[in-house]
Each structure stands twice: as C-alpha cells, then as structure tokens.
Design an enzyme around this catalytic site. Structure first.
Site, short mmCIF file in Angstrom:
data_model
loop_
_atom_site.label_atom_id
_atom_site.label_comp_id
_atom_site.label_asym_id
_atom_site.label_seq_id
_atom_site.Cartn_x
_atom_site.Cartn_y
_atom_site.Cartn_z
N HIS A 212 7.20 -1.76 -3.91
CA HIS A 212 6.60 -1.59 -5.08
C HIS A 212 7.09 -0.18 -5.69
O HIS A 212 7.05 0.61 -4.99
CB HIS A 212 5.52 -2.39 -5.68
N GLU B 14 3.34 2.92 1.71
CA GLU B 14 1.85 1.91 1.27
C GLU B 14 1.88 1.94 3.13
O GLU B 14 0.71 1.11 3.62
CB GLU B 14 1.12 0.98 0.77
N HIS C 200 -6.80 5.40 -4.17
CA HIS C 200 -6.21 5.95 -5.29
C HIS C 200 -6.87 6.61 -6.98
O HIS C 200 -7.28 6.31 -7.80
CB HIS C 200 -6.30 4.48 -6.38
N HIS D 156 -2.71 -5.02 -1.81
CA HIS D 156 -4.20 -4.80 -2.66
C HIS D 156 -4.03 -4.87 -4.12
O HIS D 156 -4.61 -3.97 -4.33
CB HIS D 156 -4.51 -3.24 -1.58
#
Ligand code: DHB
Ligand code: FE
Length: 282
Positions: free
Chosen positions: A193, A240, A59, A12
């Site tokens: 990440h 995630e 977020h 995303h």
C-alpha cells in the site's frame, strides 16, 4: 519454560478498527475482510496463548517525529489505546507482561540488539487492529501483550535481515524465560500500500503473493529485499512488511503454514494474514 508456539501475520488498516467499533462488520464490503479472520478467531480460542509479542508500528501516536526509536520494547504493566485524532478506540486496555518483557530486553540487548526500553506507552491501530481481528470484541483481551514497536515511518527503517535476526534473538530470549508460558508472535502491517504522493493507491498483488509464498517456505530469501525494492514494489507503506520478518525469524525454520488469507482492498491496503505453527514447541 516459555515457548513460542506460533506466529501470526496481519495487516493493521485503521478503517478495519472503525468498521468493528461502529458495527459495520456485516456490511458486504467489510464482511469480505472479516470472513477471512473467522477461522483464525477459532484457532485463537483453541490455542489460547498466554502472551502475544506484537511487533507493530506506531503512527505518530505514542512517539512523534521528535523521537523515533528503531526498536522499542513495551515493558509496562498496561498500555492504553492511543488517541489517533478521533479519540482512542473503544477497546480494552492492553495488559502487558513486565517480567517477560524485561527478560527479553535483557536477553536481546546482551545478545547485541540494542532496543529502547519503554515504560509508558499508548498503542494505536498498528497494535489494536490486529488484536481485534484475532480476538473480536471481548470485554478484556484474553492475552497479555509485549509490544515491540518498529520504525517504519521515517527513513531509514531497519533492514529486513536485521529484523529477521532480531526475531531469532527474541526466540532465544523466550526460550530462556523460566515460567511455563505459551507465546505467539504477531508480525503486523503491510501488505502492499501507498498512502502518499503520485503513486497513492498502489497495490501489487503479484509481489504480495510471492511474499506470502516465500514467507512460509523460504523466509531467508525475503531478508535480501532492500528498502528501495520494498518501496518500489509494495509502495511506501509496504515497508511495514519488515515487521513480519521479526515474527518469522522468531519461528522455527520449518514452521507449518496452517492458514492464509489475502484480500484487496481494505481502505487503501492489501490485507494479508497468515498463521504458522512451530512443529516442535507446541
Ligand atoms: C491505511 C493503512 C495503513 O497502514 C495506515 O497506517 C493508515 C491507513 C489505509 O489503508 O487507509
Ligand atoms: Fe500503517
């Protein structure tokens, strides 16, 4: 009767949304990313699902650190794009499916998964970037959306196993909805990440590739990965990936992998994408 026909895994990264919104998809850096979604956009046009249950994370756009629900289900009629600091993305308002969402809430809560019910919510890149990757830039999104927001922002997020089991409860909920709807489930975020601290920039291709292999053929093995292993191997934001396991739990055990794409990097992230089709519910 409603039925889940497929699951879609997709990263995303917000810079992907900015590249689309600012007309940069043909630039060589971005073309390498978007070329991996061309077949998937074709698959979407052919499959034409009525509803997408999109498992994603906020977020600090809709929720701040003041309030962090573990699982929050969007039951509203519509969800506007959130202002993430640069203004809301210029994408259509996301249309909800309040009847299906309320049914899922009732079914899974009575099945002992205590979701937070959300009747007003803006949606950020966590939800809109995967939609853009799969649908491009339509004037209206051609699918209704039930957002399921998961806390992967502040420790402790839900476990991989809990997420997988919630997916199974969602599948039971969808199967007991009386309307004739074809549903897809998105699992979004990831892959490896890390955006913060001394290991910022971490990418782990070996972990990601193993994850994708197991995801297709032996997802239960992935439910044993603990938080420390996710963070050590896939970086702090790699957690995630637990959201993908909600999608996988909602699919048949032997769902068929029909498409996979993996690319490093987009911005700071390893982009992973997979489509799995249910064999019996098509
Ligand atoms: C990036 C990735 C994310 O998952 C995110 O939420 C924000 C930024 C990035 O790669 O830049
Ligand atoms: Fe993210």
């Amino acid at each position: 009767m409603a039925r889940i026909v497929a699951g879609i895994g997709s990263s995303h990264v917000p810079a992907i949304g900015a590249a689309i919104d600012n007309g940069k998809t043909e630039e060589p850096y971005w073309k390498r990313v978007f070329s991996g979604f061309e077949k998937s956009q074709e698959w979407m046009r052919e499959t034409k699902p009525d509803v997408a249950i999109i498992v994603y994370n906020d977020h600090a756009s809709a929720f701040s650190v003041d309030l962090i629900p573990t699982f929050a289900l969007g039951c509203a009629a519509e969800f506007p794009p959130a202002d993430e600091g640069w203004g809301p993305r210029p994408v259509p308002v996301v249309q909800g499916h309040p009847a299906l969402a309320s049914h899922i809430a009732q079914s899974v809560i009575l099945d002992e998964f205590d979701l937070t019910i959300v009747n007003k919510m803006a949606v950020d890149h966590g939800l809109t970037v995967p939609l853009s990757l799969l649908y491009g830039q339509p004037a209206e999104w051609p699918v209704r959306v039930v957002p399921l927001c998961v806390n992967v922002i502040q420790y402790p997020p839900p476990t991989a196993h809990r997420c997988y089991m919630l997916g199974k409860a969602i599948a039971r909920a969808v199967a007991s909805f009386p309307d004739d709807l074809r549903v897809v489930v998105f699992g979004t975020g990831g892959m490896s990440h890390q955006l913060q601290g001394p290991r910022a920039g971490l990418i782990n291709k070996e972990f990601d590739r193993r994850f994708l292999d197991k995801f297709a053929t032996d997802p239960e093995a992935l439910t044993k990965i603990g938080h420390v292993e996710f963070v050590r191997e896939a970086g702090s934001e790699g957690i995630e990936l637990v959201m993908w396991l909600i999608m996988r739990g909602a699919l048949e055990q032997d769902a068929k992998e029909v498409y996979r794409f993996y690319h490093v990097p987009a911005s700071n992230t390893a982009v992973g994408h997979m489509i799995l089709e249910n064999r019996r519910a098509a």
